[in-house]
Design an enzyme around this catalytic site. Structure first.
Site: not given
Length: 308
Positions: A53, A136, A154
DNA sequence: AACCCGTGGGC
DNA sequence: TGCCCAAGGGT
């Protein structure tokens, strides 16, 4: 007179009145078309998900993949990264861009080691408290790594919602309260299904409902997409401001850091001076890197990636 | 809220 | 070629 392009709400031709929740066809599509990405394999673990991520923030999958593999092989647990010098993280980051992310990932690993016994926390608030993790990423890690139920908003999901539900080509520049409300309303009740939906809606935006050249013929919800049913009206609002790059401090910073990344030892100022002609901007960029903790100044005009 | 922060590939 | 875009976060 009702608008000709918009089906009457609740009427027989209203796509949302089919009784099938939006997530059902998207999850079915995902079951068949999901990419086999390394951070989606069970063995990736929460740390693998978290590393991916960080790397995927504003960086395409194709460029992340090789760096991700090397990173996890070298630092299989947060504690392994935490005990390294931060400069090693910056060097291993390579040319992924936005190298402050490497520093933050290192900082997050250190915090995880100190505060959470070396395990990536499952709690959303604890994730959010880590450096480099915002709204997020906290939701993404909690959802993808731990199967929790969170709205994961996102850029892909926001675009899918903008088109399929709101009927516009692009979402607003910044995430709005209305988008968060919509995301929460569309979330399946069941936890594991909500997590599946998060991954599936992202994948749909990444592979089918892309920013340009969307492939509606491959879309599992094309028949109920508000934007398509409205005839795909072009985006009207203010244009998203383009990110100029050539000649900016960012370009200078990139060049300076590239020299330091590739050097094995301290680099003399004279070597850094060669990457940019204009001295004022060059000095400003270097000062910025030092202020950000990406570069460590030594005595005698020497510089290196940070050891601490 | 607006702006800053890298890099490379596609069209 | 130049512009747009890519699983955002911090200030």
């Amino acid at each position: 007179m009702t608008a000709p392009t918009k089906p009457s709400p609740g009427g027989p031709s209203d796509p949302a009145a089919s009784g099938v929740p939006l997530h059902a066809p998207v999850i079915d599509w995902f079951d068949e078309h999901a990419r086999d990405l390394p951070w989606r394999r069970p063995e990736a673990g929460a740390w693998g998900v978290m590393v991916s991520e960080f790397m995927l923030q504003q960086t395409p999958v194709s460029r992340v993949q090789p760096v991700y593999e090397q990173w996890l092989a070298r630092w299989p647990r947060p504690a392994d990264l935490a005990k390294e010098a931060p400069g090693e993280a910056v060097r291993a980051w390579g040319r992924l861009g936005y190298p402050r992310r490497a520093l933050r990932l290192h900082g997050a690993a250190a915090a995880i080691t100190e505060r959470h016994g070396g395990d990536v926390p499952a709690d959303h608030a604890q994730l959010l408290a880590l450096p480099g993790i915002g709204e997020y990423t906290a939701a993404a890690v909690a959802s993808f790594a731990y199967g929790q139920r969170h709205p994961v908003l996102d850029t892909n999901v926001r675009r899918v919602f903008a088109r399929a539900v709101t009927g516009v080509q692009y979402p607003p520049n910044a995430t709005t309260a209305a988008e968060r409300k919509l995301a929460r309303a569309l979330l399946p009740d069941e936890e594991a299904r909500a997590a599946r939906w998060a991954a599936a809606s992202m994948e749909l935006g990444a592979l089918v409902c892309t920013a340009k050249n969307e492939s509606c013929h491959r879309c599992p919800i094309a028949s109920r997409c508000a934007w398509r049913l409205a005839g795909k009206p072009a985006h009207d609002g203010p244009p998203r401001r383009g990110q100029t790059y050539a000649g900016t401090d960012r370009q200078v910073r990139g060049r300076l850091l590239a020299v330091l990344r590739e050097a094995t030892g301290p680099v003399p100022q004279a070597a850094l001076d060669q990457v940019w002609q204009e001295p004022v901007q060059r000095a400003r960029a270097l000062d910025g890197l030092v202020a950000d903790g990406l570069v460590e100044p030594l005595a005698d005009g020497l510089y290196r990636l940070p050891l601490s």
